[in-house]
Scaffold this motif. Structure first.
Motif, PDB file in Angstrom:
ATOM      1  N   ALA A   1      26.462  47.544  44.059  1.00 55.65           N
ATOM      2  CA  ALA A   1      27.475  46.626  44.604  1.00 55.65           C
ATOM      3  C   ALA A   1      27.362  46.614  46.125  1.00 55.65           C
ATOM      4  O   ALA A   1      27.111  47.643  46.745  1.00 55.65           O
ATOM      5  CB  ALA A   1      28.873  47.057  44.175  1.00 55.65           C
ATOM      6  N   ASP A   2      27.515  45.433  46.716  1.00 53.66           N
ATOM      7  CA  ASP A   2      27.395  45.298  48.168  1.00 53.66           C
ATOM      8  C   ASP A   2      28.711  45.557  48.881  1.00 53.66           C
ATOM      9  O   ASP A   2      28.733  45.891  50.057  1.00 53.66           O
ATOM     10  CB  ASP A   2      26.922  43.878  48.510  1.00 53.66           C
ATOM     11  N   ASP A   3      29.816  45.376  48.177  1.00 51.92           N
ATOM     12  CA  ASP A   3      31.118  45.550  48.799  1.00 51.92           C
ATOM     13  C   ASP A   3      32.138  45.831  47.710  1.00 51.92           C
ATOM     14  O   ASP A   3      31.887  45.611  46.521  1.00 51.92           O
ATOM     15  CB  ASP A   3      31.510  44.276  49.573  1.00 51.92           C
ATOM     16  N   PHE A   4      33.314  46.294  48.146  1.00 53.30           N
ATOM     17  CA  PHE A   4      34.401  46.604  47.227  1.00 53.30           C
ATOM     18  C   PHE A   4      35.700  46.137  47.864  1.00 53.30           C
ATOM     19  O   PHE A   4      35.912  46.345  49.054  1.00 53.30           O
ATOM     20  CB  PHE A   4      34.466  48.111  46.960  1.00 53.30           C
ATOM     21  N   ILE A   5      36.539  45.494  47.073  1.00 54.13           N
ATOM     22  CA  ILE A   5      37.844  45.064  47.556  1.00 54.13           C
ATOM     23  C   ILE A   5      38.903  45.555  46.572  1.00 54.13           C
ATOM     24  O   ILE A   5      38.799  45.317  45.366  1.00 54.13           O
ATOM     25  CB  ILE A   5      37.929  43.531  47.700  1.00 54.13           C
ATOM     26  N   ALA A   6      39.910  46.244  47.108  1.00 52.77           N
ATOM     27  CA  ALA A   6      41.014  46.731  46.280  1.00 52.77           C
ATOM     28  C   ALA A   6      42.043  45.612  46.112  1.00 52.77           C
ATOM     29  O   ALA A   6      42.325  44.867  47.048  1.00 52.77           O
ATOM     30  CB  ALA A   6      41.654  47.947  46.930  1.00 52.77           C
ATOM     31  N   LYS A   7      42.562  45.492  44.888  1.00 53.88           N
ATOM     32  CA  LYS A   7      43.635  44.529  44.629  1.00 53.88           C
ATOM     33  C   LYS A   7      44.965  45.235  44.840  1.00 53.88           C
ATOM     34  O   LYS A   7      45.079  46.379  44.443  1.00 53.88           O
ATOM     35  CB  LYS A   7      43.568  44.024  43.177  1.00 53.88           C
ATOM     36  N   PRO A   8      45.964  44.612  45.384  1.00 55.04           N
ATOM     37  CA  PRO A   8      45.970  43.269  45.962  1.00 55.04           C
ATOM     38  C   PRO A   8      45.217  43.272  47.293  1.00 55.04           C
ATOM     39  O   PRO A   8      45.191  44.272  47.983  1.00 55.04           O
ATOM     40  CB  PRO A   8      47.459  42.984  46.179  1.00 55.04           C
ATOM     41  N   PHE A   9      44.616  42.124  47.627  1.00 55.73           N
ATOM     42  CA  PHE A   9      43.817  42.057  48.854  1.00 55.73           C
ATOM     43  C   PHE A   9      44.341  40.955  49.761  1.00 55.73           C
ATOM     44  O   PHE A   9      45.063  40.063  49.340  1.00 55.73           O
ATOM     45  CB  PHE A   9      42.340  41.821  48.537  1.00 55.73           C
ATOM     46  N   ASN A  10      43.929  41.025  51.011  1.00 55.71           N
ATOM     47  CA  ASN A  10      44.267  40.012  51.991  1.00 55.71           C
ATOM     48  C   ASN A  10      43.269  38.855  51.828  1.00 55.71           C
ATOM     49  O   ASN A  10      42.066  39.085  51.887  1.00 55.71           O
ATOM     50  CB  ASN A  10      44.153  40.662  53.380  1.00 55.71           C
ATOM     51  N   PRO A  11      43.749  37.628  51.612  1.00 56.47           N
ATOM     52  CA  PRO A  11      42.844  36.492  51.411  1.00 56.47           C
ATOM     53  C   PRO A  11      41.831  36.314  52.548  1.00 56.47           C
ATOM     54  O   PRO A  11      40.669  36.006  52.294  1.00 56.47           O
ATOM     55  CB  PRO A  11      43.788  35.285  51.335  1.00 56.47           C
ATOM     56  N   ASN A  12      42.263  36.504  53.783  1.00 60.31           N
ATOM     57  CA  ASN A  12      41.342  36.356  54.920  1.00 60.31           C
ATOM     58  C   ASN A  12      40.227  37.386  54.866  1.00 60.31           C
ATOM     59  O   ASN A  12      39.084  37.101  55.193  1.00 60.31           O
ATOM     60  CB  ASN A  12      42.089  36.473  56.254  1.00 60.31           C
ATOM     61  N   GLU A  13      40.582  38.593  54.449  1.00 60.56           N
ATOM     62  CA  GLU A  13      39.582  39.659  54.336  1.00 60.56           C
ATOM     63  C   GLU A  13      38.548  39.293  53.266  1.00 60.56           C
ATOM     64  O   GLU A  13      37.346  39.471  53.459  1.00 60.56           O
ATOM     65  CB  GLU A  13      40.272  40.978  53.988  1.00 60.56           C
ATOM     66  N   LEU A  14      39.017  38.766  52.138  1.00 59.41           N
ATOM     67  CA  LEU A  14      38.098  38.341  51.073  1.00 59.41           C
ATOM     68  C   LEU A  14      37.127  37.291  51.605  1.00 59.41           C
ATOM     69  O   LEU A  14      35.916  37.418  51.421  1.00 59.41           O
ATOM     70  CB  LEU A  14      38.886  37.771  49.884  1.00 59.41           C
ATOM     71  N   VAL A  15      37.640  36.280  52.287  1.00 58.54           N
ATOM     72  CA  VAL A  15      36.799  35.204  52.811  1.00 58.54           C
ATOM     73  C   VAL A  15      35.768  35.752  53.795  1.00 58.54           C
ATOM     74  O   VAL A  15      34.586  35.400  53.728  1.00 58.54           O
ATOM     75  CB  VAL A  15      37.667  34.097  53.468  1.00 58.54           C
ATOM     76  N   LEU A  16      36.184  36.640  54.685  1.00 58.35           N
ATOM     77  CA  LEU A  16      35.260  37.221  55.663  1.00 58.35           C
ATOM     78  C   LEU A  16      34.147  38.001  54.982  1.00 58.35           C
ATOM     79  O   LEU A  16      32.980  37.894  55.359  1.00 58.35           O
ATOM     80  CB  LEU A  16      36.015  38.149  56.629  1.00 58.35           C
ATOM     81  N   ARG A  17      34.511  38.785  53.964  1.00 65.04           N
ATOM     82  CA  ARG A  17      33.499  39.590  53.266  1.00 65.04           C
ATOM     83  C   ARG A  17      32.522  38.704  52.499  1.00 65.04           C
ATOM     84  O   ARG A  17      31.324  38.962  52.464  1.00 65.04           O
ATOM     85  CB  ARG A  17      34.178  40.594  52.341  1.00 65.04           C
ATOM     86  N   VAL A  18      33.040  37.657  51.853  1.00 66.17           N
ATOM     87  CA  VAL A  18      32.180  36.728  51.113  1.00 66.17           C
ATOM     88  C   VAL A  18      31.205  36.051  52.079  1.00 66.17           C
ATOM     89  O   VAL A  18      29.996  36.022  51.844  1.00 66.17           O
ATOM     90  CB  VAL A  18      33.025  35.672  50.354  1.00 66.17           C
ATOM     91  N   LYS A  19      31.726  35.547  53.199  1.00 69.65           N
ATOM     92  CA  LYS A  19      30.866  34.860  54.183  1.00 69.65           C
ATOM     93  C   LYS A  19      29.815  35.808  54.739  1.00 69.65           C
ATOM     94  O   LYS A  19      28.651  35.434  54.897  1.00 69.65           O
ATOM     95  CB  LYS A  19      31.726  34.307  55.328  1.00 69.65           C
ATOM     96  N   ARG A  20      30.217  37.053  55.034  1.00 67.34           N
ATOM     97  CA  ARG A  20      29.281  38.023  55.599  1.00 67.34           C
ATOM     98  C   ARG A  20      28.112  38.253  54.639  1.00 67.34           C
ATOM     99  O   ARG A  20      26.947  38.287  55.038  1.00 67.34           O
ATOM    100  CB  ARG A  20      30.000  39.350  55.873  1.00 67.34           C
ATOM    101  N   LEU A  21      28.416  38.384  53.346  1.00 68.20           N
ATOM    102  CA  LEU A  21      27.348  38.656  52.369  1.00 68.20           C
ATOM    103  C   LEU A  21      26.487  37.429  52.072  1.00 68.20           C
ATOM    104  O   LEU A  21      25.302  37.539  51.820  1.00 68.20           O
ATOM    105  CB  LEU A  21      27.943  39.204  51.074  1.00 68.20           C
ATOM    106  N   LEU A  22      27.086  36.254  52.091  1.00 66.87           N
ATOM    107  CA  LEU A  22      26.326  35.049  51.745  1.00 66.87           C
ATOM    108  C   LEU A  22      25.543  34.476  52.916  1.00 66.87           C
ATOM    109  O   LEU A  22      24.614  33.702  52.710  1.00 66.87           O
ATOM    110  CB  LEU A  22      27.256  33.973  51.171  1.00 66.87           C
ATOM    111  N   ASN A  23      25.898  34.855  54.124  1.00 66.73           N
ATOM    112  CA  ASN A  23      25.221  34.272  55.285  1.00 66.73           C
ATOM    113  C   ASN A  23      24.278  35.226  55.978  1.00 66.73           C
ATOM    114  O   ASN A  23      23.794  34.942  57.045  1.00 66.73           O
ATOM    115  CB  ASN A  23      26.264  33.750  56.285  1.00 66.73           C
TER     116      ASN A  23
END
Length: 123
Positions: free
Chosen positions: A100-122
């Motif tokens: 796994a490249d990253d881990f996010i605990a629920k509940p999560f901050n939506p902005n944090e999710l978006v930043l992590r997704v963008k970091r991994l995809l870009n």
């Protein structure tokens, strides 16, 4: 926009699916949602996502089994593991060991999710 990037969400909790799809649709990603690990493994080749976001606790096959399958067969796919707070720490470290490249605990901050997704995809 990120309309060329496909994300597969593997999650069995309806509310979590709604939250994830709302956040990621707003960012312009193409989304597929599967509600159990076995179906995700069976349909991965057809969907061919750039990223997999998977819960660790899933019906039929666990998120750990999904991570293992993805990394064994598609080393270029980014994976974010999701898990509720208080679930075994062991599962989280196991998810990283399996690739796994990253881990996010629920509940999560939506902005944090978006930043992590963008970091991994870009990268």
């Amino acid at each position: 926009m990120n309309s060329d990037k496909k994300i597969l969400i593997i999650e069995d909790d309806e509310l979590m699916i709604k939250i994830l799809t709302f956040i990621l649709n707003k960012e312009g990603y193409q989304l597929s949602v599967i509600r159990d690990g076995l179906s995700a493994i069976e349909q991965l080749h057809t969907i061919n996502p750039d990223m997999v976001i998977t819960d660790l606790l899933l019906p039929y096959k666990s998120g750990l089994e999904v991570i293992n399958f993805v990394k064994s067969n598609y080393e270029n796919k980014a994976i974010i593991a999701l898990s509720s707070l208080g679930e075994e720490e062991h599962s989280v470290s196991e998810a990283f060991k399996l690739g796994a490249d990253d881990f996010i605990a629920k509940p999560f901050n939506p902005n944090e999710l978006v930043l992590r997704v963008k970091r991994l995809l870009n990268h």
